[in-house]
Design an enzyme around this catalytic site. Structure first.
Site, PDB file in Angstrom:
ATOM      1  N   SER A 106      79.355 130.622  46.667  1.00 42.60           N
ATOM      2  CA  SER A 106      78.407 130.335  47.203  1.00 42.60           C
ATOM      3  C   SER A 106      77.660 130.331  46.590  1.00 42.60           C
ATOM      4  O   SER A 106      77.216 131.599  46.139  1.00 42.60           O
ATOM      5  CB  SER A 106      78.228 130.426  48.584  1.00 42.60           C
ATOM      6  OG  SER A 106      76.492 129.273  49.079  1.00 42.60           O
ATOM      7  N   TYR A 147      75.938 135.317  56.640  1.00 46.12           N
ATOM      8  CA  TYR A 147      77.212 134.159  55.603  1.00 46.12           C
ATOM      9  C   TYR A 147      76.514 135.363  54.236  1.00 46.12           C
ATOM     10  O   TYR A 147      77.239 135.722  53.096  1.00 46.12           O
ATOM     11  CB  TYR A 147      76.796 133.058  56.186  1.00 46.12           C
ATOM     12  CG  TYR A 147      77.637 132.073  54.872  1.00 46.12           C
ATOM     13  CD1 TYR A 147      78.506 131.072  55.489  1.00 46.12           C
ATOM     14  CD2 TYR A 147      76.990 131.245  53.390  1.00 46.12           C
ATOM     15  CE1 TYR A 147      79.587 131.181  53.771  1.00 46.12           C
ATOM     16  CE2 TYR A 147      77.307 130.449  52.929  1.00 46.12           C
ATOM     17  CZ  TYR A 147      78.228 130.301  53.282  1.00 46.12           C
ATOM     18  OH  TYR A 147      78.533 128.984  52.356  1.00 46.12           O
TER      19      TYR A 147
HETATM   20  P1  NAP Z   1      84.856 122.780  55.504  1.00 47.63           P
HETATM   21  O1  NAP Z   1      85.024 121.528  54.730  1.00 47.63           O
HETATM   22  O2  NAP Z   1      84.665 122.812  56.704  1.00 47.63           O
HETATM   23  O3  NAP Z   1      86.004 123.153  55.471  1.00 47.63           O
HETATM   24  C1  NAP Z   1      86.350 125.220  55.650  1.00 47.63           C
HETATM   25  C2  NAP Z   1      88.139 124.851  54.843  1.00 47.63           C
HETATM   26  O4  NAP Z   1      88.007 126.415  55.076  1.00 47.63           O
HETATM   27  C3  NAP Z   1      89.167 124.271  56.116  1.00 47.63           C
HETATM   28  O5  NAP Z   1      89.918 123.675  55.612  1.00 47.63           O
HETATM   29  C4  NAP Z   1      89.211 125.843  56.776  1.00 47.63           C
HETATM   30  O6  NAP Z   1      90.831 125.272  57.642  1.00 47.63           O
HETATM   31  C5  NAP Z   1      89.549 126.862  56.529  1.00 47.63           C
HETATM   32  N1  NAP Z   1      89.249 127.865  57.448  1.00 47.63           N
HETATM   33  C6  NAP Z   1      88.816 128.039  57.700  1.00 47.63           C
HETATM   34  N2  NAP Z   1      88.395 129.250  58.394  1.00 47.63           N
HETATM   35  C7  NAP Z   1      89.964 129.726  58.767  1.00 47.63           C
HETATM   36  C8  NAP Z   1      90.386 130.608  59.009  1.00 47.63           C
HETATM   37  N3  NAP Z   1      90.090 131.883  59.573  1.00 47.63           N
HETATM   38  N4  NAP Z   1      91.758 130.486  57.816  1.00 47.63           N
HETATM   39  C9  NAP Z   1      92.148 129.890  56.977  1.00 47.63           C
HETATM   40  N5  NAP Z   1      91.491 128.622  56.818  1.00 47.63           N
HETATM   41  C10 NAP Z   1      90.626 128.928  57.580  1.00 47.63           C
HETATM   42  O7  NAP Z   1      83.598 123.470  53.858  1.00 47.63           O
HETATM   43  P2  NAP Z   1      83.782 123.380  53.016  1.00 47.63           P
HETATM   44  O8  NAP Z   1      82.443 122.793  52.822  1.00 47.63           O
HETATM   45  O9  NAP Z   1      84.885 122.874  51.918  1.00 47.63           O
HETATM   46  O10 NAP Z   1      83.524 124.558  51.688  1.00 47.63           O
HETATM   47  C11 NAP Z   1      84.806 125.567  50.700  1.00 47.63           C
HETATM   48  C12 NAP Z   1      84.407 126.809  50.885  1.00 47.63           C
HETATM   49  O11 NAP Z   1      83.604 126.622  50.187  1.00 47.63           O
HETATM   50  C13 NAP Z   1      84.317 127.438  51.841  1.00 47.63           C
HETATM   51  O12 NAP Z   1      84.491 128.739  51.655  1.00 47.63           O
HETATM   52  C14 NAP Z   1      82.329 127.403  52.145  1.00 47.63           C
HETATM   53  O13 NAP Z   1      82.022 128.815  52.030  1.00 47.63           O
HETATM   54  C15 NAP Z   1      82.246 127.523  50.575  1.00 47.63           C
HETATM   55  N6  NAP Z   1      80.557 126.050  49.728  1.00 47.63           N
HETATM   56  C16 NAP Z   1      80.824 125.363  50.561  1.00 47.63           C
HETATM   57  C17 NAP Z   1      79.669 124.297  50.736  1.00 47.63           C
HETATM   58  C18 NAP Z   1      78.706 123.222  50.869  1.00 47.63           C
HETATM   59  O14 NAP Z   1      77.739 123.133  51.112  1.00 47.63           O
HETATM   60  N7  NAP Z   1      79.768 122.426  51.771  1.00 47.63           N
HETATM   61  C19 NAP Z   1      78.609 125.400  49.833  1.00 47.63           C
HETATM   62  C20 NAP Z   1      78.511 126.596  48.982  1.00 47.63           C
HETATM   63  C21 NAP Z   1      80.261 127.215  49.428  1.00 47.63           C
HETATM   64  P3  NAP Z   1      91.210 124.289  58.852  1.00 47.63           P
HETATM   65  O15 NAP Z   1      90.220 122.741  58.214  1.00 47.63           O
HETATM   66  O16 NAP Z   1      92.287 124.579  58.793  1.00 47.63           O
HETATM   67  O17 NAP Z   1      90.261 124.420  59.333  1.00 47.63           O
END
Ligand code: NAP
Length: 254
Positions: free
Chosen positions: A138, A151
């Site tokens: 991130s 985080y």
């Molecule tokens: P999201 O839509 O909330 O999806 C999170 C994913 O992580 C889901 O598929 C969830 O699985 C999985 N997950 C969470 N906890 C888990 C666990 N304990 N074991 C296995 N799977 C788990 O988030 P996203 O935005 O796509 O984020 C993906 C990555 O990008 C994350 O690492 C996040 O920190 C990073 N990120 C996101 C942003 C943003 O603005 N969106 C910015 C910077 C970094 P389920 O669907 O099965 O619950």
């Protein structure tokens, strides 16, 4: 279908939705043999069917669950060549209200989860002389933001893990990189908007504008843009890129 990654077994954690689903689609479009991992079996299964992928449920914070998930994935599709550590969670709180449970959860999923998954595949990658690891960190892994100390600390840890592991694997045709998205249009941002509305009394539009305003391009990053950077790090031609933490954030960090 392009076939640049044909014969490569790729695992994407958190592949059922958001950024992970976009990464899975990008890898599938290049012919990779895909295993999607996540918590929600039904969601994973839907996504896996759409991409002709396998799906395995896992809690990446639980060592036994991770070991079982990777054994199953490797039994079904062979050794893992590409690992995208994408699964992650965020929770916000001022530091004074960041209790040990919140801290442990943020570090446990985002950092220890990444370590546990790497641990499953690195020995095999080193032995076979090929591997691509991409950790979705991130911008919070590169700079500080208020109200997300746990985080931020966990994501800085992911960047540190990436850099150190890249040095350790540099002579083995294994690359380890981090992709650092800024605010990206997924459930995670919808939840952030809802939290701002709840905690500040701002309207939804105002909350969204506050988030978008951080990005010099004045927009949210799209999951496919994070997927493009991730795919590039897995494609032939990017062998010299290792130990990097690449911001995909519209110029938010320079
Ligand atoms: P999201 O839509 O909330 O999806 C999170 C994913 O992580 C889901 O598929 C969830 O699985 C999985 N997950 C969470 N906890 C888990 C666990 N304990 N074991 C296995 N799977 C788990 O988030 P996203 O935005 O796509 O984020 C993906 C990555 O990008 C994350 O690492 C996040 O920190 C990073 N990120 C996101 C942003 C943003 O603005 N969106 C910015 C910077 C970094 P389920 O669907 O099965 O619950």
């Amino acid at each position: 279908m392009a076939a640049t990654l044909r014969g490569k077994h790729a695992v994407v954690t958190g592949g059922g939705r958001g950024i992970g689903a976009a990464i899975a689609a990008a890898l599938a479009a290049q012919g990779a043999s895909l295993t999607l991992m996540g918590r929600d079996a039904a969601r994973l299964n839907n996504q896996a069917q759409a991409l002709a992928a396998r799906d395995v449920t896992v809690d990446i914070a639980d060592p036994a669950s991770v070991a079982a998930a990777f054994s199953r994935a490797e039994a079904d599709a062979g050794p893992v060549d590409i690992l995208v550590n994408n699964a992650g969670i965020v929770a916000t709180a001022p530091f004074a209200r960041t209790d040990l449970a919140l801290w442990t959860q943020m570090v446990g999923v985002n950092l220890t989860g990444t370590y546990l998954c790497c641990r499953q595949v690195l020995p095999g990658m080193l032995q076979r002389g090929y591997g691509r690891v991409v950790n979705i960190a991130s911008t919070a892994g590169l700079t500080g933001y208020a109200y997300v100390t746990a985080y931020c600390a966990a994501k800085h840890g992911v960047v540190g893990l990436t850099r150190a592991l890249a040095m350790e694997t540099a002579r083995s045709n294994v690359t380890v990189n981090a992709v650092c998205p800024g605010y990206t249009e997924t459930d995670m941002v919808s939840e952030a908007v809802a939290t701002i509305v709840r905690k500040t009394g701002k309207t939804e539009d105002e909350a969204r504008a506050a988030i978008v305003g951080r990005n010099p391009q004045q927009r949210l990053v799209q999951p496919e843009e994070v997927a493009n950077a991730t795919l590039w790090l897995c494609m032939p031609g990017s062998e010299a890129i290792t130990g990097q933490a690449i911001a995909v954030a519209g110029g938010e960090l320079l």
